[in-house]
Write a protein that holds these residues in place. Structure first.
Motif, mmCIF file in Angstrom:
data_model
loop_
_atom_site.group_PDB
_atom_site.id
_atom_site.type_symbol
_atom_site.label_atom_id
_atom_site.label_comp_id
_atom_site.label_asym_id
_atom_site.label_seq_id
_atom_site.Cartn_x
_atom_site.Cartn_y
_atom_site.Cartn_z
ATOM 1 N N MET A 1 0.840 -1.206 0.000
ATOM 2 C CA MET A 1 0.000 0.000 0.000
ATOM 3 C C MET A 1 0.873 1.253 0.000
ATOM 4 S SD MET A 1 -3.058 -0.911 2.671
ATOM 5 C CE MET A 1 -3.715 0.758 2.458
ATOM 6 N N ASP A 2 0.362 2.303 -0.655
ATOM 7 C CA ASP A 2 1.078 3.573 -0.683
ATOM 8 C C ASP A 2 0.771 4.435 0.536
ATOM 9 O OD1 ASP A 2 2.339 3.085 -3.104
ATOM 10 O OD2 ASP A 2 0.622 3.782 -4.260
ATOM 11 N N ILE A 3 -0.183 4.014 1.348
ATOM 12 C CA ILE A 3 -0.596 4.797 2.509
ATOM 13 C C ILE A 3 -0.197 4.072 3.777
ATOM 14 C CG2 ILE A 3 -2.587 5.693 3.794
ATOM 15 C CD1 ILE A 3 -4.002 6.055 1.143
ATOM 16 N N ASP A 4 0.417 4.778 4.698
ATOM 17 C CA ASP A 4 0.666 4.184 6.008
ATOM 18 C C ASP A 4 0.069 5.087 7.077
ATOM 19 O OD1 ASP A 4 2.839 5.963 7.280
ATOM 20 O OD2 ASP A 4 3.707 5.495 5.319
ATOM 21 N N LEU A 5 -0.262 4.480 8.198
ATOM 22 C CA LEU A 5 -0.964 5.210 9.254
ATOM 23 C C LEU A 5 -0.121 6.331 9.841
ATOM 24 C CD1 LEU A 5 -2.760 2.305 11.165
ATOM 25 C CD2 LEU A 5 -3.655 3.769 9.344
ATOM 26 N N THR A 6 1.194 6.170 9.840
ATOM 27 C CA THR A 6 2.060 7.199 10.416
ATOM 28 C C THR A 6 1.910 8.512 9.672
ATOM 29 O OG1 THR A 6 3.661 5.559 11.185
ATOM 30 C CG2 THR A 6 4.447 7.826 10.928
ATOM 31 N N ARG A 7 1.911 8.450 8.347
ATOM 32 C CA ARG A 7 1.759 9.690 7.571
ATOM 33 C C ARG A 7 0.369 10.298 7.778
ATOM 34 N NH1 ARG A 7 6.319 10.197 4.620
ATOM 35 N NH2 ARG A 7 7.266 8.280 3.800
ATOM 36 N N LEU A 8 -0.647 9.437 7.924
ATOM 37 C CA LEU A 8 -1.992 9.963 8.182
ATOM 38 C C LEU A 8 -2.034 10.668 9.532
ATOM 39 C CD1 LEU A 8 -4.355 7.124 6.887
ATOM 40 C CD2 LEU A 8 -3.445 9.110 5.658
ATOM 41 N N ARG A 9 -1.320 10.125 10.508
ATOM 42 C CA ARG A 9 -1.253 10.801 11.811
ATOM 43 C C ARG A 9 -0.554 12.152 11.680
ATOM 44 N NH1 ARG A 9 0.273 5.438 13.447
ATOM 45 N NH2 ARG A 9 -1.494 4.379 14.456
ATOM 46 N N HIS A 10 0.472 12.205 10.838
ATOM 47 C CA HIS A 10 1.171 13.473 10.620
ATOM 48 C C HIS A 10 0.217 14.511 10.044
ATOM 49 C CE1 HIS A 10 5.327 11.280 10.279
ATOM 50 N NE2 HIS A 10 4.805 11.234 11.492
ATOM 51 N N ILE A 11 -0.565 14.110 9.046
ATOM 52 C CA ILE A 11 -1.496 15.037 8.392
ATOM 53 C C ILE A 11 -2.527 15.554 9.377
ATOM 54 C CG2 ILE A 11 -3.339 15.145 6.668
ATOM 55 C CD1 ILE A 11 -1.641 13.133 4.998
ATOM 56 N N THR A 12 -3.129 14.656 10.150
ATOM 57 C CA THR A 12 -4.188 15.086 11.076
ATOM 58 C C THR A 12 -3.624 15.915 12.218
ATOM 59 O OG1 THR A 12 -4.030 12.978 12.291
ATOM 60 C CG2 THR A 12 -5.676 13.113 10.515
ATOM 61 N N ALA A 13 -2.389 15.665 12.618
ATOM 62 C CA ALA A 13 -1.780 16.480 13.680
ATOM 63 C C ALA A 13 -1.573 17.911 13.212
ATOM 64 C CB ALA A 13 -0.457 15.864 14.116
ATOM 65 N N ILE A 14 -1.137 18.087 11.980
ATOM 66 C CA ILE A 14 -0.951 19.442 11.437
ATOM 67 C C ILE A 14 -2.300 20.146 11.320
ATOM 68 C CG2 ILE A 14 -0.185 20.757 9.421
ATOM 69 C CD1 ILE A 14 1.853 18.453 8.928
ATOM 70 N N ALA A 15 -3.310 19.409 10.843
ATOM 71 C CA ALA A 15 -4.645 20.005 10.708
ATOM 72 C C ALA A 15 -5.194 20.405 12.067
ATOM 73 C CB ALA A 15 -5.579 19.009 10.028
ATOM 74 N N ARG A 16 -4.924 19.614 13.088
ATOM 75 C CA ARG A 16 -5.452 19.887 14.430
ATOM 76 C C ARG A 16 -4.774 21.091 15.067
ATOM 77 N NH1 ARG A 16 -4.007 15.534 16.384
ATOM 78 N NH2 ARG A 16 -2.193 16.217 17.602
ATOM 79 N N THR A 17 -3.453 21.199 14.891
ATOM 80 C CA THR A 17 -2.695 22.260 15.560
ATOM 81 C C THR A 17 -2.557 23.513 14.703
ATOM 82 O OG1 THR A 17 -0.582 21.396 14.716
ATOM 83 C CG2 THR A 17 -1.364 20.558 16.859
ATOM 84 N N ALA A 39 5.819 16.240 2.465
ATOM 85 C CA ALA A 39 6.276 16.452 1.087
ATOM 86 C C ALA A 39 6.295 15.134 0.319
ATOM 87 C CB ALA A 39 7.665 17.097 1.094
ATOM 88 N N THR A 40 6.736 14.083 0.970
ATOM 89 C CA THR A 40 6.757 12.768 0.319
ATOM 90 C C THR A 40 5.345 12.309 -0.032
ATOM 91 O OG1 THR A 40 8.767 12.133 1.525
ATOM 92 C CG2 THR A 40 7.431 10.357 0.611
ATOM 93 N N PHE A 41 4.428 12.507 0.887
ATOM 94 C CA PHE A 41 3.029 12.124 0.647
ATOM 95 C C PHE A 41 2.460 12.921 -0.528
ATOM 96 C CE2 PHE A 41 -1.515 12.148 1.232
ATOM 97 C CZ PHE A 41 -1.826 10.899 1.752
ATOM 98 N N GLU A 42 2.684 14.245 -0.520
ATOM 99 C CA GLU A 42 2.143 15.094 -1.581
ATOM 100 C C GLU A 42 2.738 14.731 -2.933
ATOM 101 O OE1 GLU A 42 1.105 19.229 0.804
ATOM 102 O OE2 GLU A 42 3.165 18.901 0.095
ATOM 103 N N LYS A 43 4.032 14.429 -2.966
ATOM 104 C CA LYS A 43 4.677 14.061 -4.224
ATOM 105 C C LYS A 43 4.165 12.727 -4.727
ATOM 106 C CE LYS A 43 9.217 13.357 -6.325
ATOM 107 N NZ LYS A 43 10.693 13.347 -6.093
ATOM 108 N N ARG A 44 3.957 11.778 -3.821
ATOM 109 C CA ARG A 44 3.522 10.434 -4.226
ATOM 110 C C ARG A 44 2.154 10.469 -4.884
ATOM 111 N NH1 ARG A 44 3.894 6.125 0.385
ATOM 112 N NH2 ARG A 44 6.104 6.517 -0.060
ATOM 113 N N PHE A 45 1.264 11.319 -4.365
ATOM 114 C CA PHE A 45 -0.097 11.332 -4.890
ATOM 115 C C PHE A 45 -0.386 12.521 -5.796
ATOM 116 C CE2 PHE A 45 -0.358 8.690 -1.099
ATOM 117 C CZ PHE A 45 -0.993 7.578 -1.618
#
Length: 294
Positions: A1-17, A39-45
């Motif tokens: 899979m191209d998605i891992d939970l760690t990166r999703l946690r990173h995204i939601t933490a930035i959105a929250r704070t 940046a890696t997530f944005e580039k991948r997708f």
């Protein structure tokens, strides 16, 4: 899979704070590491999640959709993690079982035991004869069946384990004409309608009158208490009705005592859930206690 939970946690933490630096502090990582992750997530997708300027961090229109999906996935992952821990200890999840009509009166005790031991469990019980439950078992809609296994012994995908046995006897309503007889025989039984969960002829008795067939134990109990039907049942399960003089067991001179085996029936090569194992052990203890009753 191209998605891992760690990166999703990173995204939601930035959105929250609303800040890369505060999100990095919350996540216990450095801000450059968090920036590289996004940046890696944005580039991948091939999409941009956050716009950055001097006033802070703002999700893009597409980013808001990603954040919403990420939060839903993370909630589901937390739920799964929580449930897996409960499942491993037998304290949660779903458990679906089937029982034969004879054991229906024991279901409240089984349910009370399981909900006490595993308060987060969702227990579903179907009461039918085992031959009518077997397709649900083969389709994985139930995990196991408790009941008499004689009618389905030839099905190759099933395994059978004895849980115990229960003594059977003919039961009638208190005040039934047979209760006044000094001696009762099978010929005398055949003069009365038969109540049964499985078939028209009870224990091979000749069928000279009518019959009532129903796989609901409670319906059979009510019917027998109000009619002259005879019923092959378990006196220990009906102990309260017998003590209250609603039902009466018969001693039949030319009919042997019957010990009906109670089997646990499951799919071959399947491991039972901890909750199911707990239920099996409790039923075994219940049947042992019932076997000690007069």
């Amino acid at each position: 899979m191209d998605i891992d939970l760690t990166r999703l946690r990173h995204i939601t933490a930035i959105a929250r704070t609303g800040s890369f630096s505060r999100a990095a502090d919350d996540l216990h990582i450095t801000q450059p590491a968090l920036s590289r992750s996004i940046a890696t997530f944005e580039k991948r997708f091939g999409l941009r999640i956050f716009d950055r300027d001097r006033s802070g961090v703002v999700p893009t229109a597409m980013g808001r959709l990603v954040i919403e999906e990420a939060e839903r996935v993370l909630r589901a992952a937390r739920d799964l993690n929580h449930n897996l821990r409960l499942y491993a200890k037998g304290e949660g999840g779903d458990l679906a079982i089937g029982t034969g009509p004879l054991l229906a009166m024991l279901l409240p005790d089984l349910g009370r035991h399981l909900l006490t031991e595993c308060p987060a469990i969702h227990l579903r019980a179907s009461v039918r004869t085992p031959e009518h439950l077997v397709q649900e078992l083969l389709d994985d809609r139930i995990e196991l069946i408790f009941g008499n296994s004689w009618a389905i012994r030839d099905i190759p995908d099933l395994e059978f384990y004895s849980v115990g046995s229960i003594r059977m006897a003919f039961v009638v309503r208190a005040g039934h004409p047979l209760t006044t007889q000094s001696r009762v025989t099978t010929g005398m039984l055949a003069r009365y309608p038969q109540a049964s969960a499985a078939g028209a002829s009870v224990a091979g008795l000749p069928l000279e009158t009518g019959s009532f067939i129903c796989d609901n134990f409670h319906v059979l109990r009510e019917l027998v208490s109000q009619t002259d039907c005879i019923w092959l049942a378990a006196p220990s399960v009906l102990a309260d009705d017998i003590a209250a003089n609603r039902l009466a067991p018969l001693k039949v001179d030319d009919f042997p005592d019957i010990e009906s085996e109670v089997a646990m029936i499951c799919r071959r090569n399947r491991t039972l859930s901890p909750a199911a194992q707990s239920l099996v052990e409790h039923l075994r203890a219940l049947l042992t206690a019932h076997g000690r009753r007069p």
